[in-house]
Structures are given as C-alpha cells and as structure tokens.
Design an enzyme around this catalytic site. Structure first.
Site, short mmCIF file in Angstrom:
data_model
loop_
_atom_site.label_atom_id
_atom_site.label_comp_id
_atom_site.label_asym_id
_atom_site.label_seq_id
_atom_site.Cartn_x
_atom_site.Cartn_y
_atom_site.Cartn_z
N HIS A 259 24.77 136.40 65.87
CA HIS A 259 25.79 135.81 65.97
C HIS A 259 26.05 135.69 67.80
CE1 HIS A 259 26.37 131.59 64.56
NE2 HIS A 259 27.86 132.36 64.47
N GLU A 260 27.55 136.46 66.85
CA GLU A 260 29.39 136.47 67.68
C GLU A 260 28.50 137.46 69.14
OE1 GLU A 260 31.03 135.37 67.13
OE2 GLU A 260 30.65 135.22 64.22
N HIS A 263 26.88 133.98 70.45
CA HIS A 263 28.42 132.69 71.72
C HIS A 263 28.75 133.47 72.32
CE1 HIS A 263 29.42 130.13 68.43
NE2 HIS A 263 29.78 130.94 67.20
N GLU A 289 27.74 126.64 69.14
CA GLU A 289 26.85 127.08 68.03
C GLU A 289 25.89 127.11 67.84
OE1 GLU A 289 29.30 127.98 65.67
OE2 GLU A 289 27.75 129.17 64.08
ZN LIG Z 1 29.27 130.70 65.06
#
Ligand SMILES: [Zn+2]
Length: 500
Positions: A259-260, A263, A289
């Site tokens: 997830h990170e 980003h 996001e």
């Molecule tokens: Zn996030």
C-alpha cells in the site's frame, strides 16, 4: 529575471519550508525521543507559520497578478491559476491562526497517544474539542458553499462536496451492503495460514523484495518501521515509506508495504523539475489513494500476482507455507469479515469504516454531534453497520490518528481512492496488452509506466474529474468497483445459490 522564474523560485522556497517540516514530522513518528515532544511542536508551528507567511505575502500576490496576463505555456498557466486560487483562499487565514492550529494539533496528537495507551477517550476529548473549534473557525476563513464540511473536504479532495459524497456512499449502502450480506451467507474461507509465526527480519527482507518488484526506487527513498505505516516525501527524489511487522500475522507487513509502496510510486513519478509547483505535487488524496489501492488490492491481492510470487514466499517461509498453494493464499488474504479496526479491514467492509467516520464528521461540522457524545455514537454505528460490539476505546473511537492531526474530511478519500483504483485498473488492462501476464511474471513495469504517463506526470495540471475522464473516458463511476469485486469475490466464495 522573468516573472515566471521569480514565481517558481518563491514556490520552491515555500516547498523547502514545508518539506523541512515534513522531515521533522517523519522523525517525530519514526525516531523522536518522547521528551522532545514540546519543542518539536514549537518547531513545527514556527515552520507552518513561516510557510504560510511567505505564501500569503503581498509579493506573492503581485507576482500572480503580473502573471495573469503574461505570455505563458498551457502548463505554466495551469500552475499560475491553481496557485492564484489557493492564494486567494489562504490569504484570508491569519498567520496567528495557522500557528495556533499547529500548536493545537501537536497537543491533541500527544493527548490522543496517551489516551489510546490508556484506552480512555475522556483523556483526549477536551483537546479534540479545542481542535474542532479551530477547524470550524477555519471553515469560515476558507469559505464554503452550502455545508461547512465542504471547506474541509476541499483541503484533501479538491472540489468534492457533501452532495457528491451522499451519492457515492448511497451506492455503498445500496449495492455494497447486500453484496457483503451475500458473502456472509456463503461458505466461509479460512485465513488461518496468515496467523503463524513469521520471523521479523525475514518479513522485512521480503517486503523490500516486493517494493523493488513493483518499481519503488530505493535510491530515492527508504523504508522504516512506525506504528502507523505512512508515506512522506521531501521531493520526488526522497520518498519515504514506513511499514509495521507483526510476527504472528503476515498480512500486516504485506499489505502495508504494498500500500505505502503504491503511494510512493506516485510521488516518485512526479517530475522533479516541477518541484514546488502545483504540477509537481499529487493531485488529490483520493487520487493518491487510488495509486496505493491499485497496487495493494487490484494487483497485490490478485491471484495473478500470487501465482507469480507464492513460490518465492514459500521459499522464505517453508515450514509455514510449504503445504499451501497460491489459491489458498489468495483466498486467505481476501477473507471478508467485519473487524473493529479500519486498517485491518478487508477491501469490502472497509468502506463501512469510512462511511461511519464520514457521517460522524458531517454531524460534527453541522454541530449536531458533540465531541462528548462521539464515543457513544461511534459504538452505536459499529453495531448498526458492522454488527460489532466495541470492547474498548483503543479499538474504537481512538484507533485513528487523523482527528488528532486536525484532519477532518480525510477519510472519504480512502473510499474515493478504491473506486478510482478499480476504474483505472480496468482501463490499464484494456490499454496494456498482456499486463496481467506481466504481473504473473513478477514484472509489472508496463503498468507503472502507464500510471506515470497517464496520471503521475501531470501533478495538479487537471482537476480530478478531468484527469479521470482523460484516462478512462468518464468521471468517477462506482460501477467499476462493483464489477471488480463481483468478479473477484465470485472466485473466492461460492455465491451462486446464496439468497439474502
Ligand atoms: Zn493510503
């Protein structure tokens, strides 16, 4: 020197201050010793005040006025008009107010931390209330149409309004809720294999392998550990991620790392030559996001990805995973089950966590809900939407850091991001021949290139709606998310004979 150059230099100076503050914040969450909290708060408040002062100075206004009629390229014009709108907006906020808010945030953050440890919302409520008062005042400074909460939404998701969110979350209630009900009634899948002992160092190393595979550049970033995983950046050439590792639950590290990482790919994909300018910054948080969710959910929680990656993971954890196959792992990672903690939620029930926070925030800004009643409201809504009894404040109303940062209107961007992600991914599959074979072959480079070319490189050049339309031919449409989950979850749960 020409005026546009002067403007660029000024914007870069402001970015230098903001990014220095971001580095101090990163340190605060990763390394800072606890006794330093007070001084650090002061340092951050000073920098916030300086950046605000420089940005809203009359000189900035004069430069922008001069540039309004200058002979500029389309990209330059976009930078100027975006900045002018922000300037007019923030000019109305006094510097003292910015510093006061920054100090109130630091105080609320410390008290949230303490209250969470003690599982006692009452210890934090007064500081949260003081901060909310300031945020309500901020709405008046910034201005809004119809709903004060729109002023907060606009900070994170430009042009987003309560009216639009009502439609979006209306869809969540009308279409996602019954779909989840169907899953609850189907035969359940097991996720036990995730809950074994997985050595910390081995998890860390594996996480780095995955980051490299998706294209994260470790020469322009680094990974550390923090209690709440996050991504921060000080330029496109220094984009840092954090992760957390639970030795008894492999999911924690895997999904927070991917997830990170997602980003971070967005930030690394911005053009360094646009540093400090709107074109060098992420578009909106929902767009941010969408990038993390696309990598986490559409790629990282797909069968394709694990058909390529599971053998290597078995090599790292032979005794834990030797008996299993990619399909078992795929089912385990996508198990749908309500949980009191947002960050542990599966990608379906997740949106009810957001819906609850959205409805609470809206009522706080309508002054229909008081901070003193927040905890009871929270617990009642968890019962209503997720059927859960909240055992204590730490796993309830105190679980998120956001409100202690003064971030109201932030949560909806998580759902918006997931819905954008499904739409972008569907388009990428159409545009890039064989992209899912590439993912299975552990080489998703073409997908990253597609995202850089279509989304990252533009920064704030277009509005979110415009960009979405350029990429997919239409504005945000919830249908893509429904289509994506209907297909995916039908391969995990047998939903054929299930009535509701
Ligand atoms: Zn996030």
């Amino acid at each position: 020197m020409n005026t546009y150059k002067k403007f660029t230099e000024r914007m870069q100076k402001i970015a230098d201050i903001n990014n220095s503050a971001a580095l101090l914040q990163w340190d605060q969450e990763v390394y800072m010793p606890p006794k330093s909290a007070g001084r650090r708060a002061q340092q951050l408040s000073t920098l916030a005040g300086l950046a605000h002062e420089l940005f809203t100075a009359d000189d900035t206004g004069h430069l922008l006025d001069e540039l309004a009629n200058a002979d500029l390229s389309e990209a330059e014009k976009a930078n100027v008009s975006y900045t002018k709108a922000e300037y007019d907006k923030y000019k109305k906020v006094p510097k003292e107010f910015v510093e006061k808010t920054s100090a109130a945030v630091s105080k609320a953050f410390q008290s949230w931390n303490n209250a969470k440890q003690q599982k006692n919302f009452a210890l934090y409520a007064p500081d949260l209330e003081a901060l909310l008062e300031l945020k309500l005042q901020e709405c008046e400074y910034l201005g809004y149409e119809e709903h004060p909460y729109n002023a907060q939404l606009d900070i994170y998701e430009k042009n987003m309004t309560v009216d639009q969110l009502e439609v979006l979350f209306g869809q969540v209630k009308a279409r996602l809720f019954p779909f989840i009900e169907k899953i609850y009634h189907a035969e359940q899948v097991s996720d036990e294999l995730m809950y074994q002992h997985f050595d910390k160092d081995k998890q860390w190393d594996y996480g780095i392998e995955i980051l490299k595979q998706i294209g994260y550049d470790l020469d322009a970033g680094r990974q550390d550990v923090s209690s709440h995983p996050f991504t921060t950046n000080f330029s496109a050439t220094d984009v840092r991620v954090t992760t957390r590792i639970d030795e008894n639950n492999l999911s924690e590290m895997l999904w927070s790392t991917i997830h990170e990482g997602g980003h971070a790919l967005y930030e690394q994909g911005l053009k360094d030559e646009n540093y400090g300018l709107p074109s060098g910054a992420y578009l909106t948080l929902g767009m941010h996001e969408s990038q993390s969710r696309l990598w986490e959910n559409n790629v990282g929680r797909s069968l394709n990805f694990w058909q390529g990656n599971f053998a290597r993971l078995q090599e790292v954890f032979p005794s834990q995973l030797g008996k299993h196959n990619a399909n078992d792992f795929f089912k385990a990672m996508n198990k749908v089950q309500p949980s009191p903690i947002r960050t542990n939620a599966d990608e379906l029930t997740y949106h009810f966590h957001v819906l609850i926070r959205y409805e609470i925030e809206k009522e706080l800004f309508e002054k229909k809900l008081k901070v003193a009643d927040l905890k009871d409201k929270w617990n009642a809504m968890y019962k209503q939407y997720l059927g859960l009894d909240i055992k204590n404040d730490a796993e309830g109303v105190l679980q998120d850091i956001h409100w202690s940062h003064g971030s109201f209107g932030y949560f909806p961007t998580y759902s918006i991001g997931s819905f954008y992600a499904a739409q972008f991914y569907a388009q990428a599959v159409q545009d890039i021949p064989g992209v899912e074979d590439d993912i299975r072959a552990k080489n998703p480079a073409k997908l990253l290139e597609w995202l850089q070319k279509n989304i990252h490189q533009y920064g704030r050049r277009y509005k979110a709606d415009e960009l979405c339309k350029r990429v997919t031919g239409e504005i945000l449409n919830f249908d893509y998310f429904m289509r994506y989950i209907e297909e995916k979850y039908a391969s995990i749960y047998d939903l054929s004979g299930v009535g509701v």
